[in-house]
Design an enzyme around this catalytic site. Structure first.
Site, PDB file in Angstrom:
ATOM      1  N   LYS A  13      16.517  31.976  27.087  1.00  0.00           N
ATOM      2  CA  LYS A  13      17.588  31.524  27.983  1.00  0.00           C
ATOM      3  C   LYS A  13      17.410  30.055  28.367  1.00  0.00           C
ATOM      4  CE  LYS A  13      16.668  34.548  31.221  1.00  0.00           C
ATOM      5  NZ  LYS A  13      15.563  35.382  30.688  1.00  0.00           N
ATOM      6  N   ARG A  88      20.332  38.630  38.225  1.00  0.00           N
ATOM      7  CA  ARG A  88      19.336  39.480  37.599  1.00  0.00           C
ATOM      8  C   ARG A  88      19.396  40.913  38.112  1.00  0.00           C
ATOM      9  NH1 ARG A  88      15.350  35.590  35.902  1.00  0.00           N
ATOM     10  NH2 ARG A  88      13.362  36.374  35.316  1.00  0.00           N
ATOM     11  N   ARG A 127       3.108  31.761  25.021  1.00  0.00           N
ATOM     12  CA  ARG A 127       3.816  30.675  25.714  1.00  0.00           C
ATOM     13  C   ARG A 127       2.890  29.934  26.671  1.00  0.00           C
ATOM     14  NH1 ARG A 127       9.810  31.720  28.022  1.00  0.00           N
ATOM     15  NH2 ARG A 127       8.966  32.429  29.993  1.00  0.00           N
ATOM     16  N   ARG A 162       1.188  30.321  32.756  1.00  0.00           N
ATOM     17  CA  ARG A 162       1.693  30.633  34.098  1.00  0.00           C
ATOM     18  C   ARG A 162       1.020  31.889  34.648  1.00  0.00           C
ATOM     19  NH1 ARG A 162       8.086  30.379  33.123  1.00  0.00           N
ATOM     20  NH2 ARG A 162       7.866  32.479  33.936  1.00  0.00           N
ATOM     21  N   ARG A 173       7.164  42.388  33.975  1.00  0.00           N
ATOM     22  CA  ARG A 173       8.441  41.664  33.902  1.00  0.00           C
ATOM     23  C   ARG A 173       9.403  42.352  32.946  1.00  0.00           C
ATOM     24  NH1 ARG A 173       6.229  36.237  32.169  1.00  0.00           N
ATOM     25  NH2 ARG A 173       8.347  35.504  31.839  1.00  0.00           N
TER      26      ARG A 173
HETATM   27  P1  ADP Z   1      11.409  34.796  32.879  1.00  0.00           P
HETATM   28  O1  ADP Z   1      12.884  34.959  32.665  1.00  0.00           O
HETATM   29  O2  ADP Z   1      10.732  34.162  31.715  1.00  0.00           O
HETATM   30  O3  ADP Z   1      10.728  36.034  33.361  1.00  0.00           O
HETATM   31  P2  ADP Z   1      11.932  32.973  35.121  1.00  0.00           P
HETATM   32  O4  ADP Z   1      11.351  31.628  35.110  1.00  0.00           O
HETATM   33  O5  ADP Z   1      13.389  33.112  34.923  1.00  0.00           O
HETATM   34  O6  ADP Z   1      11.102  33.801  34.041  1.00  0.00           O
HETATM   35  O7  ADP Z   1      11.562  33.714  36.503  1.00  0.00           O
HETATM   36  C1  ADP Z   1      10.252  33.797  36.957  1.00  0.00           C
HETATM   37  C2  ADP Z   1      10.165  34.739  38.153  1.00  0.00           C
HETATM   38  O8  ADP Z   1      10.986  34.237  39.228  1.00  0.00           O
HETATM   39  C3  ADP Z   1      10.682  36.147  37.922  1.00  0.00           C
HETATM   40  O9  ADP Z   1       9.697  36.970  37.359  1.00  0.00           O
HETATM   41  C4  ADP Z   1      11.048  36.570  39.341  1.00  0.00           C
HETATM   42  O10 ADP Z   1       9.914  36.905  40.102  1.00  0.00           O
HETATM   43  C5  ADP Z   1      11.620  35.303  39.929  1.00  0.00           C
HETATM   44  N1  ADP Z   1      13.088  35.190  39.735  1.00  0.00           N
HETATM   45  C6  ADP Z   1      13.750  34.257  38.989  1.00  0.00           C
HETATM   46  N2  ADP Z   1      15.073  34.437  39.042  1.00  0.00           N
HETATM   47  C7  ADP Z   1      15.278  35.515  39.837  1.00  0.00           C
HETATM   48  C8  ADP Z   1      16.438  36.224  40.281  1.00  0.00           C
HETATM   49  N3  ADP Z   1      17.689  35.845  39.907  1.00  0.00           N
HETATM   50  N4  ADP Z   1      16.255  37.297  41.101  1.00  0.00           N
HETATM   51  C9  ADP Z   1      15.035  37.680  41.484  1.00  0.00           C
HETATM   52  N5  ADP Z   1      13.905  37.072  41.098  1.00  0.00           N
HETATM   53  C10 ADP Z   1      14.012  35.994  40.296  1.00  0.00           C
END
Ligand code: ADP
Ligand code: ZN
Length: 215
Positions: A13, A88, A127, A162, A173
Site C-alpha cells: 500500500k 482499517r 523488511r 520495526r 498483524r
Molecule cells: P502495516 O500496514 O504494514 O501493518 P502501518 O504502518 O500501516 O503498517 O501501521 C502500523 C500500525 O499502526 C498498525 O499495526 C496499527 O497498530 C496502527 N495503525 C495504523 N493505521 C491504523 C488504523 N487505521 N486503525 C488502527 N490502527 C492503525
C-alpha cells in the site's frame, strides 16, 4: 485522485500510494506514518498508540478518527489523497463515509491489493525501515538492501527492523487484518466502490490503477 488503498500488511500500500502521489500531487496519508511520528514526538496520542502498535494490535477507532478528521480537512487534501492504512475497521469506514459526506467529497474507488499470503510473510520478515522519521525509506534485505554498513542510502541513518516486525507481531498483524480489516472488502463491494488488483509488482499495480481511473 481520491483513493483508499486496502490490503494486508506488506501488500505494498505504501509503495503504491507513494508512486500514485507522484503522478498528480495527491497527498499520501498513511495512518501508520502519522502514528509512528506521534510516538517519536512523545505526544499524547503517541503515548496512547505505542503499546498497541508494538504488539501488532489496532489503535482504537476513536483515536484514529480524531487524527483523520483533522488531517483530511487540511488544505493539501484539495488536490486529492491516497489513504494508506485507513480505514482499517468497519466503524472507521463508516466514520470516513460520514466525514466525506459532510465535506461534499466522493471517493474515486477503493483499490484492494491482493497478494498471496506466502509472499506477504516473506516480505514482512525481510523488511527494514530507515530509522530517520523524516525519511522512513523502506528496504528489503533480499531484494533491495540498505548500504553495506546497514545505513540508509538516502539519508545515511541506520536502517532498522520495526518493533512491530518481529515474527510474533507480524503474525498478530496478519490475524488482526483478517479479522478486522478484510471485512471492508465486502463492505465496499456492497457500495459499488471496490476494484481488485492482483499486486505482485507495485509499478504494474500503479499502471492498472491509472487505467482504472480513466475507465
Ligand atoms: P502495516 O500496514 O504494514 O501493518 P502501518 O504502518 O500501516 O503498517 O501501521 C502500523 C500500525 O499502526 C498498525 O499495526 C496499527 O497498530 C496502527 N495503525 C495504523 N493505521 C491504523 C488504523 N487505521 N486503525 C488502527 N490502527 C492503525
Ligand atoms: Zn533514510
Amino acid at each position: 485522485m481520491k483513493i483508499v488503498l486496502l490490503g494486508a500488511p506488506g501488500a505494498g500500500k505504501g509503495t503504491v500510494a507513494k508512486l500514485l502521489s507522484e503522478l498528480d500531487g495527491s497527498v499520501q496519508i498513511s495512518t501508520g506514518d502519522i502514528l509512528r511520528a506521534a510516538v517519536k514526538g512523545g505526544s499524547d496520542p503517541g503515548k496512547k498508540a505505542k503499546g498497541y502498535m508494538d504488539s501488532g494490535d489496532l489503535v482504537p477507532d476513536s483515536l484514529i478518527m480524531e487524527i483523520m478528521e483533522v488531517r483530511l480537512q487540511e488544505d493539501d487534501c484539495d488536490k486529492g489523497f491516497l489513504l494508506d492504512g485507513f480505514p482499517r475497521t468497519i466503524p472507521q469506514a463508516e466514520a470516513l463515509g460520514e466525514l466525506l459526506g459532510r465535506m461534499g467529497i466522493g471517493l474515486d474507488f477503493v483499490a484492494s491489493l491482493e497478494v498471496p499470503r506466502d509472499v506477504i510473510l516473506d516480505r514482512l520478515t525481510t523488511r527494514r525501515t530507515c530509522s530517520n522519521s523524516a525519511c522512513q525509506e523502506i528496504y528489503n534485505i533480499k531484494s533491495n538492501p540498505p548500504a553495506p554498513d546497514g545505513t540508509c542510502k538516502k539519508c545515511g541513518r541506520p536502517v532498522i527492523q520495526r518493533d512491530d516486525e518481529t515474527e510474533e507481531a507480524i503474525l498478530n498483524r496478519l490475524e488482526t487484518y483478517n479479522e478486522k480489516t478484510a471485512p471492508l472488502i465486502g463492505y465496499y463491494r456492497g457500495k459499488g466502490l471496490l476494484r481488485n488488483f492482483v499486486s505482485l509488482s507495485s509499478k504494474d499495480t500503479v499502471e492498472e490503477i491509472k487505467k482504472s481511473l480513466k475507465g
